[in-house]
Design an enzyme around this catalytic site. Sequence first.
Site, PDB file in Angstrom:
ATOM      1  N   SER A  17      45.119  17.449   6.368  1.00 17.22           N
ATOM      2  CA  SER A  17      46.111  16.571   5.733  1.00 17.22           C
ATOM      3  C   SER A  17      47.470  17.246   5.504  1.00 17.22           C
ATOM      4  O   SER A  17      48.504  16.601   5.722  1.00 17.22           O
ATOM      5  CB  SER A  17      45.556  16.026   4.414  1.00 17.22           C
ATOM      6  N   LYS A  66      35.623  11.302  -4.219  1.00 16.03           N
ATOM      7  CA  LYS A  66      36.182   9.950  -4.052  1.00 16.03           C
ATOM      8  C   LYS A  66      35.651   8.951  -5.090  1.00 16.03           C
ATOM      9  O   LYS A  66      36.379   8.066  -5.528  1.00 16.03           O
ATOM     10  CB  LYS A  66      35.902   9.429  -2.637  1.00 16.03           C
ATOM     11  N   ASP A 102      41.223   4.543   3.685  1.00 20.66           N
ATOM     12  CA  ASP A 102      40.315   4.898   4.794  1.00 20.66           C
ATOM     13  C   ASP A 102      40.033   3.694   5.704  1.00 20.66           C
ATOM     14  O   ASP A 102      40.091   3.804   6.929  1.00 20.66           O
ATOM     15  CB  ASP A 102      38.982   5.436   4.252  1.00 20.66           C
ATOM     16  N   THR A 153      18.478   2.984   4.950  1.00 24.91           N
ATOM     17  CA  THR A 153      17.899   2.411   3.724  1.00 24.91           C
ATOM     18  C   THR A 153      18.449   0.991   3.586  1.00 24.91           C
ATOM     19  O   THR A 153      19.614   0.798   3.203  1.00 24.91           O
ATOM     20  CB  THR A 153      18.291   3.257   2.498  1.00 24.91           C
TER      21      THR A 153
HETATM   22  P1  NDP Z   1      27.735   9.080   2.474  1.00 25.44           P
HETATM   23  O1  NDP Z   1      26.932  10.290   2.149  1.00 25.44           O
HETATM   24  O2  NDP Z   1      28.329   8.268   1.381  1.00 25.44           O
HETATM   25  O3  NDP Z   1      26.823   8.053   3.347  1.00 25.44           O
HETATM   26  C1  NDP Z   1      26.028   8.536   4.380  1.00 25.44           C
HETATM   27  C2  NDP Z   1      25.491   7.350   5.209  1.00 25.44           C
HETATM   28  O4  NDP Z   1      24.887   7.878   6.395  1.00 25.44           O
HETATM   29  C3  NDP Z   1      24.420   6.541   4.493  1.00 25.44           C
HETATM   30  O5  NDP Z   1      24.511   5.190   4.899  1.00 25.44           O
HETATM   31  C4  NDP Z   1      23.119   7.180   5.028  1.00 25.44           C
HETATM   32  O6  NDP Z   1      22.029   6.297   5.021  1.00 25.44           O
HETATM   33  C5  NDP Z   1      23.527   7.468   6.460  1.00 25.44           C
HETATM   34  N1  NDP Z   1      22.763   8.542   7.104  1.00 25.44           N
HETATM   35  C6  NDP Z   1      22.763   9.853   6.775  1.00 25.44           C
HETATM   36  N2  NDP Z   1      21.992  10.554   7.639  1.00 25.44           N
HETATM   37  C7  NDP Z   1      21.489   9.659   8.529  1.00 25.44           C
HETATM   38  C8  NDP Z   1      20.652   9.748   9.666  1.00 25.44           C
HETATM   39  N3  NDP Z   1      20.134  10.931  10.053  1.00 25.44           N
HETATM   40  N4  NDP Z   1      20.366   8.631  10.365  1.00 25.44           N
HETATM   41  C9  NDP Z   1      20.883   7.450   9.993  1.00 25.44           C
HETATM   42  N5  NDP Z   1      21.702   7.278   8.914  1.00 25.44           N
HETATM   43  C10 NDP Z   1      21.997   8.367   8.195  1.00 25.44           C
HETATM   44  O7  NDP Z   1      28.851   9.587   3.518  1.00 25.44           O
HETATM   45  P2  NDP Z   1      30.291   8.953   3.771  1.00 25.44           P
HETATM   46  O8  NDP Z   1      30.126   7.493   3.861  1.00 25.44           O
HETATM   47  O9  NDP Z   1      31.258   9.515   2.811  1.00 25.44           O
HETATM   48  O10 NDP Z   1      30.694   9.561   5.212  1.00 25.44           O
HETATM   49  C11 NDP Z   1      30.098   9.120   6.412  1.00 25.44           C
HETATM   50  C12 NDP Z   1      30.804   9.760   7.611  1.00 25.44           C
HETATM   51  O11 NDP Z   1      32.137   9.287   7.731  1.00 25.44           O
HETATM   52  C13 NDP Z   1      30.890  11.289   7.550  1.00 25.44           C
HETATM   53  O12 NDP Z   1      30.582  11.794   8.839  1.00 25.44           O
HETATM   54  C14 NDP Z   1      32.358  11.543   7.235  1.00 25.44           C
HETATM   55  O13 NDP Z   1      32.805  12.783   7.774  1.00 25.44           O
HETATM   56  C15 NDP Z   1      33.030  10.377   7.932  1.00 25.44           C
HETATM   57  N6  NDP Z   1      34.357  10.023   7.386  1.00 25.44           N
HETATM   58  C16 NDP Z   1      35.451  10.120   8.223  1.00 25.44           C
HETATM   59  C17 NDP Z   1      36.713   9.780   7.773  1.00 25.44           C
HETATM   60  C18 NDP Z   1      37.889   9.884   8.714  1.00 25.44           C
HETATM   61  O14 NDP Z   1      39.043   9.814   8.268  1.00 25.44           O
HETATM   62  N7  NDP Z   1      37.677  10.017  10.011  1.00 25.44           N
HETATM   63  C19 NDP Z   1      36.950   9.331   6.383  1.00 25.44           C
HETATM   64  C20 NDP Z   1      35.735   9.244   5.597  1.00 25.44           C
HETATM   65  C21 NDP Z   1      34.498   9.588   6.095  1.00 25.44           C
HETATM   66  P3  NDP Z   1      21.042   6.146   3.740  1.00 25.44           P
HETATM   67  O15 NDP Z   1      21.697   5.125   2.845  1.00 25.44           O
HETATM   68  O16 NDP Z   1      19.774   5.676   4.313  1.00 25.44           O
HETATM   69  O17 NDP Z   1      20.935   7.510   3.101  1.00 25.44           O
END
Ligand code: NDP
Length: 272
Positions: A17, A66, A102, A153
């Site tokens: 950033s 966040k 975002d 989930t």
């Molecule tokens: P969270 O921890 O809040 O959510 C994670 C999500 O991923 C949940 O829905 C979880 O499911 C799911 N998940 C995790 N592992 C697995 C798996 N092995 N198989 C299937 N589903 C899985 O993370 P965030 O939402 O904050 O971030 C998600 C992604 O987005 C990250 O990679 C982050 O780097 C990226 N991101 C990128 C941004 C950008 O500017 N490019 C900005 C913000 C985020 P469950 O509910 O079942 O646990």
Amino acid sequence: MTDRYCVIGNPIAHSKSPAIHAHYAAQQGQDLHYEQCLAPLDGFAATVQRLVAEGYKGANVTVPFKLEAARLATRLAPRAHAAGAVNTLLFEGGEIVGDNTDGAGLVADIVRNAGVTLEGKRVLLLGAGGAARGAVLPLLDAGPRQIVIANRTLATAETLVAGFAEHAGRLAVSSFADLEGSFDVIVNATSASLDAAVPPVPASVFGPGTLALDMMYGNKPTVFMVFAAGHGATVRDGLGMLVEQAAEAFALWRGQRPATAAVLAALRQSQQ
Ligand code: NDP
């Protein structure tokens, strides 16, 4: 006096950033300084109070703060309220205003950079965590015919959709395995790529016209991008989203939205 901003996170040393905002400031001829700010895991609120006291104008917020930022804000923009998460703070008139750019960044990357309209389209959103929550309202505002939210989930996806009751006709929930038909746009908002895992979706979700975007980015395509490309989709990583969410934040703070193409190209170059 130079206006000061920063990005608060833990860890923070990896953040792109400061480089992005320095580029935008130079491009727009704006006198501002933007730096990294490492907050202790139990010290986010104290860090924000210090920044306010020192006269900072605003801040970005990243992992893991966040959700806490949304609780700390004295006023929330509607999209931040819908997301339950804040990535941009504006310190103004004694208030800590919380916004979330975002999702707008994601939509801008799809529409402006990838040249794909969302109007009337069928969209699949994989994941129901913070990033997915932030994406739902901006995606809905872009006018798709339907958004299906699939999550490992199922209950988390159901809770997410319940928060958008007025859009119920255009929102659906599914498990990965039960997904039916192909989608025009697929957004991977899971963190599975961090573990080099692919959400187990049927290959039939991809078609030759599908745009598949992984929110994650790095110096090589994610496993999800490789999987999607192998089934005929056009793929993108999350770097464009990152650059666009920063442009949205810059616009909030400075009233001018910077052009993003040059900074995105420079970041791509530096990743190779
Ligand atoms: P969270 O921890 O809040 O959510 C994670 C999500 O991923 C949940 O829905 C979880 O499911 C799911 N998940 C995790 N592992 C697995 C798996 N092995 N198989 C299937 N589903 C899985 O993370 P965030 O939402 O904050 O971030 C998600 C992604 O987005 C990250 O990679 C982050 O780097 C990226 N991101 C990128 C941004 C950008 O500017 N490019 C900005 C913000 C985020 P469950 O509910 O079942 O646990």
